[in-house]
Scaffold this active site. Structure first.
Site, PDB file in Angstrom:
ATOM      1  N   SER A  46       0.868  -1.188   0.000  1.00 26.30           N
ATOM      2  CA  SER A  46       0.000   0.000   0.000  1.00 26.30           C
ATOM      3  C   SER A  46       0.893   1.223   0.000  1.00 26.30           C
ATOM      4  O   SER A  46       2.053   1.169   0.445  1.00 26.30           O
ATOM      5  CB  SER A  46      -0.888  -0.003   1.253  1.00 26.30           C
ATOM      6  OG  SER A  46      -1.541   1.243   1.431  1.00 26.30           O
ATOM      7  N   TYR A  60      -1.363  -0.713  10.413  1.00 23.42           N
ATOM      8  CA  TYR A  60      -1.513  -0.967   8.977  1.00 23.42           C
ATOM      9  C   TYR A  60      -0.273  -0.490   8.232  1.00 23.42           C
ATOM     10  O   TYR A  60       0.291  -1.217   7.401  1.00 23.42           O
ATOM     11  CB  TYR A  60      -2.765  -0.257   8.460  1.00 23.42           C
ATOM     12  CG  TYR A  60      -3.072  -0.531   7.007  1.00 23.42           C
ATOM     13  CD1 TYR A  60      -3.622  -1.750   6.612  1.00 23.42           C
ATOM     14  CD2 TYR A  60      -2.837   0.432   6.029  1.00 23.42           C
ATOM     15  CE1 TYR A  60      -3.910  -2.013   5.279  1.00 23.42           C
ATOM     16  CE2 TYR A  60      -3.130   0.183   4.696  1.00 23.42           C
ATOM     17  CZ  TYR A  60      -3.671  -1.035   4.329  1.00 23.42           C
ATOM     18  OH  TYR A  60      -3.952  -1.280   3.005  1.00 23.42           O
TER      19      TYR A  60
END
Length: 274
Positions: A139, A152
């Protein structure tokens, strides 16, 4: 040349499904792994319209034995696999002081160790074949510093680092590596997201819904990266610009920019509901 073969974890929905459909349209044999049997069946039904070889395997990336079973199935039925996409992932959001360590363990087990297990299990097969390609889905959160998403961010940054390491480690074995770093885009990631801040969930949902980049767009860029054996796949222009800022600007200017973004995100999260 024989038909090429791809295996995709988390392949029954979201980005994984888009990747599966993109490669199926190109005539590849497509095997998807997932923990949702109903969605797996639906996706295979859609794939069989596009390719004569589509298969679903129940595969939980927190279980090394599931990935080993997948590699054995691919070896026995398709003679191996050319591309492995380590795509399965989850999200977690919240302030550092609010997030339980159990949530850190949960996200790292899936987002990081799920990719590690996929690479560990399939590398011997790739070496025996003399070729292979890992596509690891990270990501932009792994390259930037998205506020209130420390677990995350850390999980995805580790996937980037792992991918960079394996690109060097496996090059002499003719094994390619790509790392995919999208920003926000509309997907079903929010379904499994854990958060200590309901307002933050609402703010993130808005960002996901507003993205002009779709899962199909990202899948197409992944397909191109596999064809060209490209490493970084950075689908969002704004994300690429922010990453360039981080690398080139003095640290104090970049942190000032990110702190403004933090305040803006906090404002969205704390806005009263209407």
């Amino acid at each position: 040349m024989s038909t090429q073969r791809i295996f995709i974890t988390g392949g029954a929905s979201g980005l994984g499904r888009s990747i599966a459909l993109r490669f199926a349209r190109a005539g590849w044999r497509v095997c998807i792994g997932d923990v949702n049997d109903a969605r797996g069946a639906e996706t295979v039904a859609a794939l069989t319209v596009l390719t004569s070889h589509a298969h679903y395997l129940r595969c939980d990336v927190t279980r090394e034995e599931d990935l080993r079973s997948a590699s054995e199935w691919l070896a026995s039925n398709w003679g191996g696999v050319d591309v492995v996409v380590n795509n399965a992932g989850v999200a977690q959001a919240g302030a550092i002081e609010d997030v339980e360590l159990s949530d850190w363990e949960w996200i790292l087990d899936i987002n990081l160790l799920g990719v590690v297990r996929g690479c560990k299990v399939f590398t011997p097969m790739f070496k025996r074949q003399g070729h292979g390609h890992f596509v690891n889905v990270a990501s932009m959160a792994g390259l930037l510093d998205v506020p209130k998403m420390s677990s995350y961010n850390a999980s995805k940054a580790a996937v980037v680092s792992l991918s960079e390491t394996l690109q060097n480690e496996l090059a002499d074995d003719h094994i390619a590596v790509s790392v995919v770093c999208p920003s926000f885009f509309k997907t079903n990631l929010a379904e499994s997201m854990r958060t200590t801040d309901p307002g933050l969930r609402k703010a993130l949902d808005k960002l996901l819904d507003r993205s002009p980049v779709t899962a199909d767009d990202i899948a197409d860029q992944i397909f191109q990266a596999v064809e060209k054996r490209g490493f970084y796949v950075l689908p969002h222009r704004e994300g690429r610009q922010a990453w360039l800022m981080k690398r080139l600007l003095p640290r104090e200017l970049y942190t000032s920019f990110m702190q403004k973004r933090t305040r803006k995100l906090r404002g969205h999260a704390e806005a009263p509901r209407t």
